[in-house]
Design a protein around this motif. Structure first.
Motif, PDB file in Angstrom:
ATOM      1  N   GLU A  31      95.110 -50.670  97.253  1.00 12.14           N
ATOM      2  CA  GLU A  31      95.835 -49.461  96.627  1.00 12.14           C
ATOM      3  C   GLU A  31      96.392 -48.493  97.622  1.00 12.14           C
ATOM      4  O   GLU A  31      95.743 -47.847  98.221  1.00 12.14           O
TER       5      GLU A  31
ATOM      6  N   THR B  15      98.513 -45.330  98.430  1.00 14.48           N
ATOM      7  CA  THR B  15      99.062 -44.034  97.578  1.00 14.48           C
ATOM      8  C   THR B  15     100.163 -43.624  98.299  1.00 14.48           C
ATOM      9  O   THR B  15     100.147 -43.683  99.764  1.00 14.48           O
ATOM     10  N   PRO B  16     101.008 -42.909  97.699  1.00 17.13           N
ATOM     11  CA  PRO B  16     102.443 -42.349  98.518  1.00 17.13           C
ATOM     12  C   PRO B  16     101.820 -41.343  99.495  1.00 17.13           C
ATOM     13  O   PRO B  16     100.786 -40.493  99.307  1.00 17.13           O
TER      14      PRO B  16
ATOM     15  N   TRP C 135      93.524 -38.513  93.542  1.00 14.98           N
ATOM     16  CA  TRP C 135      93.025 -39.772  93.854  1.00 14.98           C
ATOM     17  C   TRP C 135      92.408 -40.544  92.449  1.00 14.98           C
ATOM     18  O   TRP C 135      91.724 -41.427  92.581  1.00 14.98           O
TER      19      TRP C 135
ATOM     20  N   PRO D 157      93.652 -41.451  89.571  1.00 14.80           N
ATOM     21  CA  PRO D 157      94.126 -42.743  89.072  1.00 14.80           C
ATOM     22  C   PRO D 157      93.536 -43.940  89.835  1.00 14.80           C
ATOM     23  O   PRO D 157      93.182 -45.067  89.472  1.00 14.80           O
ATOM     24  N   SER D 158      93.668 -43.799  91.180  1.00 13.69           N
ATOM     25  CA  SER D 158      93.517 -44.957  92.214  1.00 13.69           C
ATOM     26  C   SER D 158      91.997 -45.253  92.076  1.00 13.69           C
ATOM     27  O   SER D 158      91.576 -46.300  92.081  1.00 13.69           O
TER      28      SER D 158
ATOM     29  N   LYS E 130      91.021 -47.037  88.928  1.00  9.55           N
ATOM     30  CA  LYS E 130      91.726 -48.655  89.202  1.00  9.55           C
ATOM     31  C   LYS E 130      90.423 -49.327  89.894  1.00  9.55           C
ATOM     32  O   LYS E 130      90.035 -50.252  89.638  1.00  9.55           O
TER      33      LYS E 130
ATOM     34  N   PHE F  18      89.973 -46.588  80.179  1.00  9.85           N
ATOM     35  CA  PHE F  18      90.775 -46.416  81.266  1.00  9.85           C
ATOM     36  C   PHE F  18      91.979 -45.638  81.279  1.00  9.85           C
ATOM     37  O   PHE F  18      92.193 -44.531  81.703  1.00  9.85           O
TER      38      PHE F  18
ATOM     39  N   ASN G  90      92.515 -41.763  82.060  1.00 10.68           N
ATOM     40  CA  ASN G  90      93.973 -41.377  82.985  1.00 10.68           C
ATOM     41  C   ASN G  90      94.647 -40.210  82.250  1.00 10.68           C
ATOM     42  O   ASN G  90      95.389 -39.309  82.963  1.00 10.68           O
TER      43      ASN G  90
ATOM     44  N   ASN H  39      92.904 -37.216  83.505  1.00  3.41           N
ATOM     45  CA  ASN H  39      93.430 -36.903  85.033  1.00  3.41           C
ATOM     46  C   ASN H  39      94.781 -36.240  84.914  1.00  3.41           C
ATOM     47  O   ASN H  39      94.992 -35.332  85.762  1.00  3.41           O
TER      48      ASN H  39
ATOM     49  N   ARG I 273      86.838 -31.096  86.613  1.00  2.00           N
ATOM     50  CA  ARG I 273      88.079 -31.560  86.079  1.00  2.00           C
ATOM     51  C   ARG I 273      88.288 -31.091  84.660  1.00  2.00           C
ATOM     52  O   ARG I 273      89.346 -30.561  84.257  1.00  2.00           O
TER      53      ARG I 273
ATOM     54  N   THR J  35     100.290 -39.101  87.431  1.00  2.00           N
ATOM     55  CA  THR J  35      98.982 -39.596  87.227  1.00  2.00           C
ATOM     56  C   THR J  35      99.216 -41.246  86.490  1.00  2.00           C
ATOM     57  O   THR J  35      98.588 -42.080  87.367  1.00  2.00           O
TER      58      THR J  35
ATOM     59  N   GLN K  19     100.958 -43.538  88.907  1.00  2.00           N
ATOM     60  CA  GLN K  19     100.060 -43.916  89.966  1.00  2.00           C
ATOM     61  C   GLN K  19      99.027 -44.905  89.529  1.00  2.00           C
ATOM     62  O   GLN K  19      98.849 -45.943  90.161  1.00  2.00           O
ATOM     63  N   ALA K  20      98.799 -45.040  88.235  1.00  2.00           N
ATOM     64  CA  ALA K  20      97.714 -45.772  87.619  1.00  2.00           C
ATOM     65  C   ALA K  20      98.383 -47.150  87.111  1.00  2.00           C
ATOM     66  O   ALA K  20      97.738 -48.191  87.483  1.00  2.00           O
TER      67      ALA K  20
ATOM     68  N   LEU L 132     106.222 -42.706  93.768  1.00  2.00           N
ATOM     69  CA  LEU L 132     106.768 -41.472  94.627  1.00  2.00           C
ATOM     70  C   LEU L 132     107.941 -40.844  94.172  1.00  2.00           C
ATOM     71  O   LEU L 132     108.272 -39.836  94.394  1.00  2.00           O
TER      72      LEU L 132
END
Lengths: 403, 295
Positions: free
Chosen positions: A200, A202-203, A210, A212-213, A216, B3, B7, B10, B147, B258, B261-262, B269
């Motif tokens: 994993e 990350t950019p 973090w 989502p990572s 995962k 999952f 997300n 998040n 959160r 989010t 990235q998932a 990016l």
């Protein structure tokens, strides 16, 4: 005290002048040493740590190497290869330094190796752990006193696989250093029977969350997360990993950067219990590390950290390498400056605070063993390191072809 | 399935954090036509002052209540005594204001560096989460309670700002100011005080975001610049001066970051910028912005 010293030196100076009158004035020989490091930017703290260690090493030598007075010229490489090249050229061409060192960033290190090779002026990397620095870009004018990414991470990977960890998720920033750390860890971990089930990346510098990572990683059900992050990214990953309640099921491990002492305050206690590999900790109780700890604490009023120890090795190698080169050349600096790096690389630093350090054929530092440390709550209620195991040092990647 | 749901949570959390920043920026831009790049500095002021208050009192809640007051007051003073006089003297081009406030951002970063790093030796700081929010709740999987708190604060602030702007006299004056400044002035409203108050409120909200982020992320010297970019994207996406646009713009940016990235890390990016570029090509005024009357 200083006033007394000033007056005494004034008299001594006058005395010398009188003694020298009529004869040729005995000139004091000086050698200029460049301290070129990332004093501004994200590595500012590390650069400061290295500088503090340099000053201690210099003070211990009375400011002299083999009869030469050492003059330090400090420059800021701003964590930018372009700025580093500019400053290195300034140090070499207008300040006339004999040797320079101290760099932190890998990108800066590789740029400086190019300058050193072209200008035939020795450069000794303080951190700059990219494998290529003493691999593809190795040179008789370049040495490194820290370690290569592979040597540290492959050792850690092999250690965890041998401890029975079967699967791991790797998390790290998606740039050169993160990729190098991943490759190193994977080399060691998979060679010893482990399997990296998720990579994993990350950019770098733009990741804001973090979550989502981490989710995962949870999905994979791996035995642990192995990670490389530094600075504010490290703080966020460690805090969020704890906030997702993953500390028990899927511990977050890595090397010294992710759990750096400088970050403990910001982590706010969730770092307690974490285990990571390092090449130095002030919890070591060898004679050499105790001596360094005392000397450092006496000068700065705080305990040294890994970056201080690495700065110390850097400075000691430069000063003692210079001294050896001068002595080997009958008391004068050698014309051919590659002899300074050769002298440095022949040093055996038995009393290095990290443990005995020597150099391999590509001028890269090797130490006898690494340390697995755990962060524990001390009697004073504050976090401390505790050495829980030692592990054999890893190997450098091949690739150096020195002419 | 869970999952995906987590997300979404998040994404919502990140969206709300960005919204707290962007709402001030968009209203200031819409009302006063000032691109306030110093917004990142007010975010930092909130976070660092929050840290100081937290160190002094040991309470997250006191820090959350007091720290945003510093950027609030500073924002008022900046608008009333610096920016407004400059505008009156004709220095009101976008570039003038952007350069000035950008300079202010870097001045603030330098000042904070001087005080916290050079003098006090502090590099990375954090505000401890309050008891009850520091842990996680079990909703299918462990989910950080803090959160959920961020999501709640974001929604609450969005509601309050919307009510304030759409349902009160103050809001009517502000909205009128966005549409036609001269007319509002002609009707006897002291627009300077209105402008400075709105500016101050926006800065206060940025400070609030700073304190909240100070507990979840970390307080450091690069935080102000880091948050500024997604915030500017939100302002462009949502349309200048639109609360609704800002809310949906934040959701788009937060969710895109989010979910990419998932699910598609390779896109993470630049996914947001892809949307930004498409928006600038097809609908440059943003989702809820109106076509500018004059340029």
């Amino acid at each position: 005290m200083t006033l007394v010293r000033k007056i005494t030196s004034l008299f001594a100076g006058a005395g010398m002048l009188v003694a020298a009158s009529g004869a040729a004035l005995a000139q004091e020989k000086t050698v200029k040493v460049g301290l070129l490091s990332d004093f501004s930017g994200v590595f500012a703290q590390l650069a400061k740590d290295v500088e503090d260690a340099w000053m201690l090493a210099l003070e211990e030598r009375g400011g002299m190497v083999a009869g030469y007075k050492v003059e330090i010229v400090k420059e800021d490489s701003e964590n930018s290869p372009q700025a580093a090249v500019q400053k290195a050229n300034k140090l070499i061409k207008s300040d006339n330094v004999t040797i320079f060192g101290g760099s932190i960033s890998s990108g800066v290190g590789i740029a400086l190796a190019g300058v050193a090779d072209k200008e035939k002026t020795p450069y000794v990397a303080g951190f700059s752990i990219a494998d290529a620095l003493t691999g593809k870009f190795c040179s008789p004018y370049v040495a490194r006193t820290s370690f290569s990414a592979n040597a540290l991470q492959a050792a850690a990977g092999a250690y965890w696989a041998k401890k029975g960890v079967k699967t791991a998720v790797f998390m790290g920033p998606d740039y050169a250093a993160g990729q190098a750390m991943l490759a190193g860890f994977k080399n060691g971990f998979e060679a010893a029977g482990g399997k990296v089930v998720l990579e994993e990346l990350t950019p770098f510098k733009t990741t804001k969350d973090w979550g989502p990572s981490l989710l995962k990683a949870q999905q994979t059900g791996a035995d642990m997360i192995y990670t490389f992050y530094a600075g504010s990214e490290a703080v966020q990953v460690v805090k969020q990993h704890a906030a997702f309640g993953m500390q028990e099921k899927m511990p977050l491990r890595g090397a010294m950067w992710i759990y750096d002492e400088a970050l403990w305050d910001a982590m706010g206690g969730v770092e307690i219990g974490a285990i990571h590999v390092t090449n130095y900790t002030n919890a070591l109780d060898t004679e050499a590390s105790e001596r360094f700890e005392k000397a450092f604490e006496a000068k700065y009023g705080r305990l040294p950290v890994a970056s201080n120890a690495m700065g110390y090795t850097n400075a000691v190698a430069i000063f003692d390498g210079l001294a050896k080169a001068i002595e080997d050349n009958g008391g004068n600096l050698p014309e051919d400056k590659s002899k300074i790096i050769a002298a440095l690389a022949s040093l055996k630093l038995y009393s290095d605070p990290r443990g005995p350090v020597h150099f391999n054929s590509s001028n890269n530092a090797m130490q006898d063993e690494l340390y697995m440390v755990q962060i524990v709550k001390g009697d004073d209620g504050k976090p401390h390191h505790k050495v829980i195991d030692t592990l054999p040092y890893g190997e450098d990647l091949p690739g150096c072809n020195m002419q | 399935m869970t999952f995906f749901l987590f997300n979404l949570l998040n994404g919502l959390q990140l969206s709300m954090l960005i919204f707290l920043m962007a709402i001030g920026l968009t209203v200031i831009f819409g009302l006063m036509d000032i691109l306030n790049l110093a917004h990142g500095a007010f975010y930092m002021a909130g976070a660092y002052f929050g840290y100081v208050v937290f160190q002094a009192t040991g309470s997250f809640w006191i820090a959350l209540a007091i720290a945003p007051l510093l950027p609030l007051v500073l924002g008022f003073l900046l608008q009333y005594f610096v920016l407004q006089p400059l505008i009156d003297r004709g220095r009101s081009a976008h570039l003038d204001m952007a350069l000035l406030t950008f300079g202010l951002l870097f001045f603030t970063i330098g000042l904070i560096d001087l005080v916290f790093f050079e003098t006090l030796g502090l590099t990375f700081m954090s505000i401890d989460k309050p008891a009850g929010l520091g842990s996680y709740v079990n909703i299918g999987t462990f989910y950080p309670s803090y959160r959920l708190f961020i999501i709640a604060v974001g929604l609450l602030v969005a509601l309050i700002v919307w009510l304030l702007l759409e349902r009160t006299v103050v809001g009517a004056v502000v909205r009128a100011g966005v549409d036609d400044r001269e007319m509002v002035r002609a009707m006897g409203v002291n627009v300077y005080v209105v402008f400075a108050s709105v500016f101050a409120l926006g800065c206060g909200l940025a400070g609030l975001a700073g304190v909240i982020a100070g507990a979840e992320l970390s307080i450091n010297i690069t935080m102000g610049v880091q948050i500024l970019i997604p915030t500017l994207v939100v302002v462009v996406l949502g349309g200048l001066g639109s609360v609704k646009g800002c809310f949906f713009g934040s959701l788009i940016v937060g969710m895109t970051e989010t979910l990419s990235q998932a699910y598609v890390p390779a896109l993470a990016l630049f996914a947001t910028y892809l949307i930004l570029a498409a928006m600038l090509v097809f609908r440059p005024q943003g989702f809820f912005g109106r076509t500018p009357k004059s340029v």
